[in-house]
Motif scaffolding. Structure first.
Motif: not given
Ligand code: FVH
Length: 301
Positions: A1-20
Motif C-alpha cells: 500500500m502507498t503512503d496516504n492511501a485514500v478510499d474512493t471518497h478521498g479519505m486519508p489513510g492511516l496506520t494504528l499500532l495497538g488494539l487494546g
C-alpha cells in the motif's frame, strides 16, 4: 500500500499500532468515518473483529508503518512504543503517540523519532474508550509537538475526539494530561473521605451524592482564583476565606474524622501544608501559597 492511501471518497489513510481497549475504540471511529486503516497488534487475535469491519491487518509493526505516512501509536506505555517500533523504518513518517507517558518521555520520544527521520506529535487522551467517536461525551485529546504534522492531519486526528493543540514542546501534551489527572485524584481523595465520614450513619449515599457533587462544582471557582493569584503574584487579592480562617478549622476536620472512626490519612497531607504556609506568615492568603510549597527543583535525568 502507498503512503496516504485514500478510499474512493478521498479519505486519508492511516496506520494504528495497538488494539487494546482504547486502540480498538480509535480504530472503530476511523473506520466508521471511512478512513482506510491499517492496524497491528502484538496479540494478532485482537485485530480479527476490525478486519471484519474493513481494516487491513499487518503481520508486523514494520509492515503496518510502511502502509501509510500517518502512524498513530496507542500502546500500554512508553517502553512498549520503543519495542513495537524497533524494526520499523520511520523515515518520512508522521508519528502520533497517544500512549500515556510523562512529559520527559514525550520529549525523549520526539528526539528518538527525529533521529529516525520522522515528524512527531505526542498526545494525551482525556477520554475513556466509550467516549471515543461520541462527540457529545465531551472527550478530547491534547496534542503537542510538530505543528506542521498536526496541521497536516488535523481533520483525521479530530475523528475519534476533539483536538487541543497545546504547543510545540512535545512534553506539553503529557504534562497537561497528567496535571488534569493529578487534580482528579485529589478530588477522588476528598470524595472518598467524605463518603467515609457518612458511611456508618443513617444517610443514604444517593441522597448525599448530589450535595457533594454540587459543592465540588461550586468550589471549582477556586481554580480560576488560583490562576489569577499566580499570574499577579498577589495571593491575597479578593480572598474571602483566608488561610488563617481555614487552618482554624483543621482541628474540627480531624476531630470529626476521629468521632466518625475514619482515618484522616487522605486529609492530613494538605492540612499539614496549610499549617506550614500559615506558620510562614501567610494567613491573609488563599490556599494558592501551597503551590509554592510543592514546587521543588526538577528531577534530573
Ligand atoms: N482505557 C482508558 O480508559 C484510558 C483512557 C486514557 C488513555 N489511556 C491510555 O491509552 C493507552 C492504551 O490504553 P488501552 O486502554 O488500550 O490499554 P490496554 O487495553 O491495556 O492495551 C494495551 C495495548 O498495548 C499493547 N502492548 C502492551 N505491551 C506491549 C509491548 N511490549 N509491545 C507491543 N504492544 C504492547 C497491548 O498488546 P496485547 O497485550 O494485546 O498484545 C495492547 O494493544 C495507555 O497508554 C493508556 O494509559 C487509556
Amino acid at each position: 500500500m502507498t503512503d496516504n492511501a485514500v478510499d474512493t471518497h478521498g479519505m486519508p489513510g492511516l496506520t494504528l499500532l495497538g488494539l487494546g481497549d482504547m486502540g480498538t475504540a480509535l480504530a472503530r471511529a476511523w473506520l466508521a468515518a471511512g478512513h482506510p486503516l491499517t492496524v497491528w497488534n502484538r496479540t494478532a487475535a485482537r485485530a480479527a473483529p476490525l478486519a471484519a469491519e474493513g481494516a487491513a491487518v499487518a503481520a508486523t509493526a514494520a509492515e503496518a508503518v510502511a502502509a501509510h505516512r500517518l502512524v498513530v501509536v496507542c500502546l500500554l506505555d512508553d517502553a512498549s512504543v520503543g519495542t513495537a517500533l524497533a524494526d520499523a523504518d520511520l523515515t518520512g513518517k508522521d508519528l502520533v503517540n497517544l500512549t500515556t507517558g510523562t512529559p520527559g518521555q514525550g520529549r525523549a520520544r520526539a528526539e528518538w523519532a527525529r533521529e529516525r527521520g520522522a515528524r512527531f506529535v505526542d498526545g494525551g487522551i482525556m477520554a475513556t474508550p466509550p467516549m471515543i467517536g461520541a462527540p457529545e461525551a465531551g472527550g478530547y485529546v491534547f496534542y503537542s509537538g510538530d505543528r506542521g504534522l498536526f496541521d497536516a492531519h488535523r481533520e483525521t486526528l479530530a475523528v475519534p475526539a476533539a483536538t487541543r493543540y497545546v504547543g510545540t514542546d512535545p512534553g506539553h501534551a503529557a504534562l497537561h494530561d497528567e496535571a488534569l489527572l493529578s487534580a482528579m485524584y485529589g478530588m477522588f481523595a476528598g470524595v472518598a473521605h467524605a463518603f467515609a465520614l457518612i458511611r456508618r450513619e443513617d444517610i443514604a449515599p444517593k441522597d448525599f451524592a448530589p450535595l457533594l457533587a454540587d459543592w465540588l462544582s461550586a468550589m471549582t471557582a477556586s481554580v480560576h482564583e488560583a490562576a489569577e493569584h499566580l499570574q499577579s503574584g498577589d495571593y491575597t487579592r479578593g480572598v474571602v476565606s483566608t488561610l488563617a480562617m481555614q487552618v482554624a478549622g483543621v482541628p474540627t476536620l480531624l476531630r470529626t474524622a476521629e468521632e466518625q472512626g475514619v482515618s484522616p490519612e487522605l486529609l492530613t497531607p494538605v492540612l499539614a501544608l496549610m499549617e506550614r504556609r500559615l506558620a510562614a506568615g501567610h494567613g491573609d492568603e488563599s490556599t494558592t501559597g501551597l503551590i509554592d510549597l510543592l514546587v521543588r527543583d526538577r528531577a534530573v535525568g
